[in-house]
Write an enzyme that holds these catalytic residues in place. Structure first.
Site, PDB file in Angstrom:
ATOM      1  N   GLU A 282       0.820  -1.203   0.000  1.00 55.93           N
ATOM      2  CA  GLU A 282       0.000   0.000   0.000  1.00 55.93           C
ATOM      3  C   GLU A 282       0.859   1.260   0.000  1.00 55.93           C
ATOM      4  OE1 GLU A 282      -4.214  -0.195   1.758  1.00 55.93           O
ATOM      5  OE2 GLU A 282      -3.058   0.942   3.238  1.00 55.93           O
ATOM      6  N   HIS A 303       7.465 -27.084  -0.312  1.00 58.87           N
ATOM      7  CA  HIS A 303       6.829 -28.224  -0.971  1.00 58.87           C
ATOM      8  C   HIS A 303       5.704 -27.786  -1.903  1.00 58.87           C
ATOM      9  CE1 HIS A 303       8.946 -31.263   1.524  1.00 58.87           C
ATOM     10  NE2 HIS A 303       8.997 -30.244   2.369  1.00 58.87           N
ATOM     11  N   LYS A 417     -13.686   1.178  -4.497  1.00 58.14           N
ATOM     12  CA  LYS A 417     -14.776   1.510  -3.577  1.00 58.14           C
ATOM     13  C   LYS A 417     -15.865   2.317  -4.278  1.00 58.14           C
ATOM     14  CE  LYS A 417     -12.064   1.532   0.704  1.00 58.14           C
ATOM     15  NZ  LYS A 417     -11.609   2.369   1.840  1.00 58.14           N
TER      16      LYS A 417
END
Length: 426
Positions: A282, A303, A417
């Site tokens: 951010e 793995h 948003k």
């Protein structure tokens, strides 16, 4: 104390020459961070928090906790920096197998009805309270969770008793959540206006959950204060946070690395890695600049992702968090007439085995053309959580400044948003 090991990048960069070149620029940025009053008042309230920590506020929080001696659960409602720091600190210091009271659970950090429904079911027979955290009060996910949990707690205890079980952490002057708290008579704590969410772990955003989780906040702040002093050095060669910032900047700009992986070898560091990801992503991901940041937890991820890291596209470098001593450890027993062929590690602790895995992986990845930075801390305790969190915050401020962007805003998060609200209201 923390130690930065740069040996794993020497095959890829002329570090010492670059350090000499960038040292003057880093000095200028340091002075701006610490002397630009306008910048400090707008964005840098976190910078001197360890220096001016409010111990009276800490006592107020402890008294609040002590007024709820039989609390089973504190539900912390928040998203992004409003919960990641608290979750990181709690999981850094507590084992998941030893339930302490109150248990700290989280809500409002996603939009899953399934999660919230199951949380409500879990709380049915619990004695619980809420800490809702939001500077504005209009961030959708925590606001929705608070609406639902507020209704539930009021139905369980009655509105009058419920108000003493709701603690609000928000802006001191304005916002939907502040207005609601004042109207309902909730206990409030302040998020400083000049502290962004991802830098807020040492404010009431993180400290109140830490108090309820019975963490040693005083030791934590001692660690943060030591990190403040250690990173106050303007000289690059005396400041490991700035060395880390420069190293990752150079690997990005000079070696064309697109991604940094934070690599840990303890499950206790999983949520710390999530906090770190938000801090750097951010802060730096803007103006089409910045590293993509991810995290792995080994040996588990060796793995799965290990194959790609070793032999895949050479797009990344690693920053390894090496914890050299673990308090709770396990020794491999010796078994006569072994059938599992494991007596070659008999008598060794898991920590010793983990260290060998770390060393082998680091060596293999460097040979596979993956640069490695290493940050070494001696143990997982409150002091080193405080130190490490502040270290990364200061490094992030320098790293973003080297990129030539503002590390302290996040304009891009508003774009989705706006579209989301438009869809929800249509």
């Amino acid at each position: 104390m923390l130690k930065l090991n740069l040996e794993g990048i020497y095959n890829f960069l002329d570090w010492h020459n670059y350090a000499q070149t960038f040292a003057p620029q880093i000095k200028v940025i340091h002075q701006k961070l610490h002397q630009d009053q306008q910048l400090k008042e707008k964005y840098l309230g976190w910078l001197e928090l360890p220096l001016h920590f409010d111990f009276q506020e800490l006592e107020k929080m402890k008294q609040l906790k002590n007024s709820h001696p039989n609390l089973d659960v504190l539900v912390v409602i928040g998203i992004g920096g409003s919960y990641l720091g608290a979750k990181a600190g709690i999981e850094f210091l507590q084992t998941p197998f030893k339930k302490t009271k109150p248990e700290i659970l989280f809500a409002g950090h996603q939009a899953s009805g399934n999660y919230l429904t199951n949380l409500l079911h879990y709380l049915k027979d619990k004695n619980w309270a809420i800490n809702v955290i939001s500077k504005s009060g209009i961030t959708l996910e925590p606001a929705l969770a608070f609406r639902i949990l507020k209704k539930e707690i009021e139905e369980k205890y009655g509105k009058q008793l419920a108000k003493n079980r709701i603690f609000v952490t928000t802006d001191s002057q304005k916002g939907v959540l502040l207005n609601l708290a004042l109207k309902e008579g909730y206990q409030t704590f302040v998020i400083p206006d000049s502290v962004g969410g991802r830098f807020s772990v040492f404010t009431s955003v993180g400290i109140l959950p830490f108090v309820f989780a019975n963490l040693d906040v005083v030791s934590m702040m001692k660690g943060a204060l030591q990190a403040y002093h250690d990173t106050f050095q303007e000289d690059l060669f005396q400041n490991q946070a700035y060395q880390y910032a420069l190293a990752r900047y150079l690997l990005h700009t000079q070696q064309n690395k697109k991604m940094e992986l934070l690599v840990s070898y303890e499950p206790h560091l999983l949520s710390f890695s999530e906090w770190w990801k938000q801090l750097f992503a951010e802060s730096e991901g803007k103006e089409e600049k910045g590293l993509f940041v991810g995290a792995t937890n080994n040996s588990t991820d060796l793995h799965s992702l290990g194959q790609f890291i070793q032999e895949g596209t050479k797009m990344l470098f690693e920053t390894v968090l090496n914890v050299t001593s673990i308090k709770d450890d396990c020794v491999v027993p010796h078994i006569p007439n072994e059938l599992d062929n494991l007596n070659y590690v008999a008598g060794k602790t898991y920590s010793q085995i983990n260290q060998k895995i770390l060393q082998a992986t680091k060596q293999a990845h460097i040979e596979g053309k993956v640069p490695n930075l290493e940050i070494v801390i001696p143990t997982l305790d409150a002091y080193h959580f405080g130190y490490l969190a502040y270290f990364f915050q200061k490094a992030c401020a320098m790293s973003g400044s080297l990129l030539g962007i503002n590390p302290f805003n996040q304009p891009g998060v508003e774009i989705y948003k706006q579209k989301m609200f438009a869809l929800l209201k249509s």
